[in-house]
Design a protein around this motif. Structure first.
Motif, PDB file in Angstrom:
ATOM      1  N   THR A   1       2.189   3.792   5.144  1.00 49.08           N
ATOM      2  CA  THR A   1       2.485   4.816   4.144  1.00 49.08           C
ATOM      3  C   THR A   1       1.263   4.951   3.244  1.00 49.08           C
ATOM      4  OG1 THR A   1       4.812   4.180   4.205  1.00 49.08           O
ATOM      5  CG2 THR A   1       4.098   5.544   2.353  1.00 49.08           C
ATOM      6  N   ILE A   2       0.696   6.143   3.174  1.00 49.12           N
ATOM      7  CA  ILE A   2      -0.626   6.329   2.567  1.00 49.12           C
ATOM      8  C   ILE A   2      -0.674   5.876   1.114  1.00 49.12           C
ATOM      9  CG2 ILE A   2      -2.482   7.974   2.137  1.00 49.12           C
ATOM     10  CD1 ILE A   2      -1.733   7.426   5.128  1.00 49.12           C
ATOM     11  N   ALA A   3       0.260   6.351   0.299  1.00 54.91           N
ATOM     12  CA  ALA A   3       0.248   5.994  -1.122  1.00 54.91           C
ATOM     13  C   ALA A   3       0.412   4.493  -1.315  1.00 54.91           C
ATOM     14  CB  ALA A   3       1.344   6.757  -1.863  1.00 54.91           C
ATOM     15  N   ASN A   4       1.330   3.895  -0.557  1.00 53.61           N
ATOM     16  CA  ASN A   4       1.566   2.452  -0.684  1.00 53.61           C
ATOM     17  C   ASN A   4       0.320   1.656  -0.308  1.00 53.61           C
ATOM     18  OD1 ASN A   4       4.042   3.835  -0.564  1.00 53.61           O
ATOM     19  ND2 ASN A   4       5.139   2.005   0.074  1.00 53.61           N
ATOM     20  N   ALA A   5      -0.319   2.055   0.796  1.00 48.52           N
ATOM     21  CA  ALA A   5      -1.485   1.319   1.269  1.00 48.52           C
ATOM     22  C   ALA A   5      -2.658   1.451   0.309  1.00 48.52           C
ATOM     23  CB  ALA A   5      -1.881   1.815   2.657  1.00 48.52           C
ATOM     24  N   VAL A   6      -2.851   2.655  -0.250  1.00 49.30           N
ATOM     25  CA  VAL A   6      -4.018   2.899  -1.100  1.00 49.30           C
ATOM     26  C   VAL A   6      -3.807   2.353  -2.509  1.00 49.30           C
ATOM     27  CG1 VAL A   6      -5.415   4.695  -2.188  1.00 49.30           C
ATOM     28  CG2 VAL A   6      -4.758   4.908   0.213  1.00 49.30           C
TER      29      VAL A   6
ATOM     30  N   GLY B   1      -0.922   0.524  -3.600  1.00 49.79           N
ATOM     31  CA  GLY B   1      -0.045  -0.627  -3.725  1.00 49.79           C
ATOM     32  C   GLY B   1      -0.480  -1.829  -2.923  1.00 49.79           C
ATOM     33  N   SER B   2      -1.746  -1.863  -2.475  1.00 47.73           N
ATOM     34  CA  SER B   2      -2.216  -2.991  -1.677  1.00 47.73           C
ATOM     35  C   SER B   2      -2.245  -4.265  -2.518  1.00 47.73           C
ATOM     36  CB  SER B   2      -3.613  -2.705  -1.121  1.00 47.73           C
ATOM     37  OG  SER B   2      -4.566  -2.645  -2.167  1.00 47.73           O
ATOM     38  N   LYS B   3      -2.131  -5.405  -1.840  1.00 49.88           N
ATOM     39  CA  LYS B   3      -2.159  -6.700  -2.516  1.00 49.88           C
ATOM     40  C   LYS B   3      -3.187  -7.589  -1.835  1.00 49.88           C
ATOM     41  CE  LYS B   3       2.737  -6.316  -3.665  1.00 49.88           C
ATOM     42  NZ  LYS B   3       4.090  -6.898  -3.498  1.00 49.88           N
ATOM     43  N   PRO B   4      -4.257  -7.993  -2.541  1.00 53.95           N
ATOM     44  CA  PRO B   4      -4.627  -7.594  -3.896  1.00 53.95           C
ATOM     45  C   PRO B   4      -5.044  -6.128  -3.945  1.00 53.95           C
ATOM     46  CG  PRO B   4      -6.405  -8.838  -2.904  1.00 53.95           C
ATOM     47  CD  PRO B   4      -5.252  -8.921  -1.948  1.00 53.95           C
TER      48      PRO B   4
END
Length: 222
Positions: A183-188, A190-193
């Motif tokens: 999911t683009i928004a999550n990956a860009v 919401g990444s950890k770290p």
């Protein structure tokens, strides 16, 4: 020489589809996925159950008739039937999913790195589309009604949005037992770290305060 060349072309045509397959072609009738590390045989990310121990339950998934809970920020819910949910899919190169949408519900822009997707609308109206790769980044989009079918090519960013006033339901089939979802928004954001806000500010040509705000949001995995 011409004969040899023609034979080579024929052999290449026969081999190419196998060489570029994303899931392996099975070399046995069944390879039911199992978490038994002692007695299983490891094949493409999963251990295989002894085929003599396979039962009908290994090939059945029940509950796709149950509506997904769309009471989230996206207003949508994906119910996957991948190899983790249906062990009998292992090595077969196929899977499916049910997608439920509340009015204005969105399955946000995402990609499947290992599969193409074909989607049929069961109820409602969906605005769907995908974007081609660089350099054109062409948006190909349409509105689907009940009974309409649309295909999303492998790896391309795509989405589905319920623009109707009632709930919508779609069934998707995918060309991998485990297609993966990015999911683009999550990956860009919401990444950890987290990705450096300097990197994202320059990439999206935004002020770093905007990036920091986006990274502070709670991103929903659908």
């Amino acid at each position: 020489m011409d004969l040899h060349f023609n034979v080579a072309l024929i052999l290449l045509a026969l081999v190419t589809p196998v060489a570029f397959a994303y899931d392996p072609s099975p070399l046995q009738d069944i390879c039911v996925a199992v978490n038994d590390l002692k007695s299983g045989v490891f094949v493409n990310g999963k251990f295989c159950k002894d085929p003599n121990l396979a039962t009908a339950n290994d090939f059945v998934f029940k509950g796709l008739d149950i509506p997904g809970n769309t009471s989230n920020n996206l207003g949508s819910k994906v119910t996957p039937v991948f190899v983790d949910q249906l062990p009998g899919l292992n090595t077969l190169g196929i899977s499916m999913a049910r997608i439920d949408f509340a009015p204005n519900g969105l399955n946000p822009p995402h990609t499947h790195p290992r599969a193409s997707e074909i989607l049929v609308v069961i109820e409602g109206t969906l605005y769907v589309g995908f974007v081609t790769s660089n350099p054109n980044n062409t948006l190909i989009t349409t509105v689907l009604n009940k009974g309409d079918v649309f295909v999303f090519p492998i790896g391309l960013i795509h989405f589905q949005y319920n623009e109707g006033k009632t709930n919508a339901i779609a069934i998707a089939a995918l060309s991998s037992q485990n297609p993966g979802v990015i999911t683009i928004a999550n990956a860009v954001f919401g990444s950890k770290p987290p990705i450096s806000d300097n990197v994202l500010a320059k990439a999206f040509q935004l002020d770093k305060k905007v990036i920091d705000y986006l990274q502070s949001q709670s991103w929903v995995n659908n």
